[in-house]
Design a protein around this motif. Structure first.
Motif, PDB file in Angstrom:
ATOM      1  N   VAL A  39      21.062  21.045  54.175  1.00  0.00           N
ATOM      2  CA  VAL A  39      21.499  22.039  53.282  1.00  0.00           C
ATOM      3  C   VAL A  39      20.813  23.251  54.372  1.00  0.00           C
ATOM      4  CG1 VAL A  39      19.857  21.803  51.343  1.00  0.00           C
ATOM      5  CG2 VAL A  39      21.919  23.952  51.117  1.00  0.00           C
ATOM      6  N   THR A  40      20.578  24.115  54.173  1.00  0.00           N
ATOM      7  CA  THR A  40      19.945  25.859  55.016  1.00  0.00           C
ATOM      8  C   THR A  40      19.833  26.489  53.568  1.00  0.00           C
ATOM      9  OG1 THR A  40      20.676  25.215  56.878  1.00  0.00           O
ATOM     10  CG2 THR A  40      19.436  27.580  56.851  1.00  0.00           C
ATOM     11  N   THR A  41      18.772  27.029  53.588  1.00  0.00           N
ATOM     12  CA  THR A  41      18.220  27.893  52.365  1.00  0.00           C
ATOM     13  C   THR A  41      17.579  28.732  52.852  1.00  0.00           C
ATOM     14  OG1 THR A  41      15.807  26.661  51.843  1.00  0.00           O
ATOM     15  CG2 THR A  41      18.408  25.310  50.841  1.00  0.00           C
ATOM     16  N   PRO A  42      16.856  29.525  52.784  1.00  0.00           N
ATOM     17  CA  PRO A  42      16.490  30.676  52.657  1.00  0.00           C
ATOM     18  C   PRO A  42      14.603  30.501  52.912  1.00  0.00           C
ATOM     19  CG  PRO A  42      16.963  31.135  50.715  1.00  0.00           C
ATOM     20  CD  PRO A  42      17.461  30.046  50.437  1.00  0.00           C
ATOM     21  N   ALA A  43      14.118  29.227  52.815  1.00  0.00           N
ATOM     22  CA  ALA A  43      12.974  28.418  52.904  1.00  0.00           C
ATOM     23  C   ALA A  43      13.020  27.583  53.982  1.00  0.00           C
ATOM     24  CB  ALA A  43      12.087  27.472  51.729  1.00  0.00           C
ATOM     25  N   GLY A  44      14.742  27.579  54.574  1.00  0.00           N
ATOM     26  CA  GLY A  44      14.751  26.221  55.607  1.00  0.00           C
ATOM     27  C   GLY A  44      15.522  25.680  55.299  1.00  0.00           C
ATOM     28  N   LYS A  45      15.735  24.356  56.016  1.00  0.00           N
ATOM     29  CA  LYS A  45      16.262  23.484  56.658  1.00  0.00           C
ATOM     30  C   LYS A  45      15.585  22.324  55.251  1.00  0.00           C
ATOM     31  CE  LYS A  45      19.151  22.641  59.518  1.00  0.00           C
ATOM     32  NZ  LYS A  45      20.028  22.147  61.066  1.00  0.00           N
ATOM     33  N   LYS A  46      16.868  21.426  54.262  1.00  0.00           N
ATOM     34  CA  LYS A  46      16.769  20.298  53.992  1.00  0.00           C
ATOM     35  C   LYS A  46      16.974  19.028  53.528  1.00  0.00           C
ATOM     36  CE  LYS A  46      14.251  23.296  49.933  1.00  0.00           C
ATOM     37  NZ  LYS A  46      12.767  23.015  49.918  1.00  0.00           N
ATOM     38  N   GLU A  47      16.465  18.309  53.558  1.00  0.00           N
ATOM     39  CA  GLU A  47      17.424  17.022  53.072  1.00  0.00           C
ATOM     40  C   GLU A  47      17.464  16.205  52.459  1.00  0.00           C
ATOM     41  OE1 GLU A  47      17.446  14.637  57.356  1.00  0.00           O
ATOM     42  OE2 GLU A  47      16.105  15.711  58.014  1.00  0.00           O
ATOM     43  N   LEU A  81      27.604  19.571  45.230  1.00  0.00           N
ATOM     44  CA  LEU A  81      28.602  19.375  44.639  1.00  0.00           C
ATOM     45  C   LEU A  81      30.073  18.645  45.779  1.00  0.00           C
ATOM     46  CD1 LEU A  81      30.676  23.679  43.929  1.00  0.00           C
ATOM     47  CD2 LEU A  81      29.497  21.787  42.369  1.00  0.00           C
ATOM     48  N   ASN A  82      30.277  17.969  44.753  1.00  0.00           N
ATOM     49  CA  ASN A  82      31.299  16.507  45.075  1.00  0.00           C
ATOM     50  C   ASN A  82      30.641  15.762  46.189  1.00  0.00           C
ATOM     51  OD1 ASN A  82      34.117  18.128  44.411  1.00  0.00           O
ATOM     52  ND2 ASN A  82      33.876  19.318  45.754  1.00  0.00           N
ATOM     53  N   ARG A  83      29.636  15.679  45.403  1.00  0.00           N
ATOM     54  CA  ARG A  83      28.909  14.193  45.765  1.00  0.00           C
ATOM     55  C   ARG A  83      29.160  13.079  45.341  1.00  0.00           C
ATOM     56  NH1 ARG A  83      28.292  15.569  51.120  1.00  0.00           N
ATOM     57  NH2 ARG A  83      27.323  17.641  51.017  1.00  0.00           N
ATOM     58  N   LYS A  84      28.458  11.365  45.676  1.00  0.00           N
ATOM     59  CA  LYS A  84      28.670  10.990  45.115  1.00  0.00           C
ATOM     60  C   LYS A  84      26.935  10.401  45.274  1.00  0.00           C
ATOM     61  CE  LYS A  84      33.139   9.247  45.812  1.00  0.00           C
ATOM     62  NZ  LYS A  84      34.235   8.754  45.710  1.00  0.00           N
ATOM     63  N   VAL A  85      26.642   9.327  44.778  1.00  0.00           N
ATOM     64  CA  VAL A  85      25.356   8.406  44.751  1.00  0.00           C
ATOM     65  C   VAL A  85      25.482   7.894  45.817  1.00  0.00           C
ATOM     66  CG1 VAL A  85      23.916   6.450  44.480  1.00  0.00           C
ATOM     67  CG2 VAL A  85      24.817   8.103  42.779  1.00  0.00           C
ATOM     68  N   GLY A  86      24.377   7.788  47.368  1.00  0.00           N
ATOM     69  CA  GLY A  86      24.666   7.547  48.178  1.00  0.00           C
ATOM     70  C   GLY A  86      24.890   8.233  49.883  1.00  0.00           C
ATOM     71  N   ASP A  87      25.442   9.667  49.159  1.00  0.00           N
ATOM     72  CA  ASP A  87      25.569  10.920  49.866  1.00  0.00           C
ATOM     73  C   ASP A  87      24.127  11.665  50.335  1.00  0.00           C
ATOM     74  OD1 ASP A  87      28.118  10.225  49.826  1.00  0.00           O
ATOM     75  OD2 ASP A  87      28.767  12.537  49.140  1.00  0.00           O
ATOM     76  N   GLU A  88      24.149  11.765  52.134  1.00  0.00           N
ATOM     77  CA  GLU A  88      23.109  12.634  52.310  1.00  0.00           C
ATOM     78  C   GLU A  88      23.973  13.855  52.731  1.00  0.00           C
ATOM     79  OE1 GLU A  88      21.522  10.340  56.062  1.00  0.00           O
ATOM     80  OE2 GLU A  88      20.809   8.237  54.358  1.00  0.00           O
ATOM     81  N   ILE A  89      22.569  15.228  52.398  1.00  0.00           N
ATOM     82  CA  ILE A  89      23.012  16.092  52.692  1.00  0.00           C
ATOM     83  C   ILE A  89      22.417  17.123  53.037  1.00  0.00           C
ATOM     84  CG2 ILE A  89      23.528  18.100  50.869  1.00  0.00           C
ATOM     85  CD1 ILE A  89      23.907  16.281  49.175  1.00  0.00           C
TER      86      ILE A  89
END
Length: 85
Positions: free
Chosen positions: A64-72, A54-62
């Motif tokens: 996030v911690t999910t139940p399956a582990g950390k994702k980038e 949410l509230n992201r623009k093109v080029g943003d790097e994210i």
């Protein structure tokens, strides 16, 4: 519709991200929790990934911690609900 941003991701947006670890592109559509269906790429705005997108623009790097582990992710493309109309 007036509460949904035109220049950032929000409800109804289609967002293409690069999964940095797997080096694959994934397209998600941000939807309500009732509409969510991960198999179809429909991701709830209340899920960990949905919230992170949410509230992201093109080029943003994210990160996030999910139940399956950390994702980038890196946002590659964004089509808001306004662009889809």
């Amino acid at each position: 519709l007036t509460n949904i941003p035109k220049d950032r991701s929000g409800y109804g947006s289609r967002i293409v991200v690069l999964d940095v670890q797997k080096d694959i592109k994934i397209e998600y559509k941000l939807v309500s929790s009732e509409e969510g269906d991960v198999e179809k790429g429909l991701i709830s705005t209340t899920s960990p990934i949905g919230k992170a997108l949410l509230n992201r623009k093109v080029g943003d790097e994210i990160e996030v911690t999910t139940p399956a582990g950390k994702k980038e992710f890196e946002v590659l493309k964004l089509v808001t609900i306004h662009d889809d109309i």
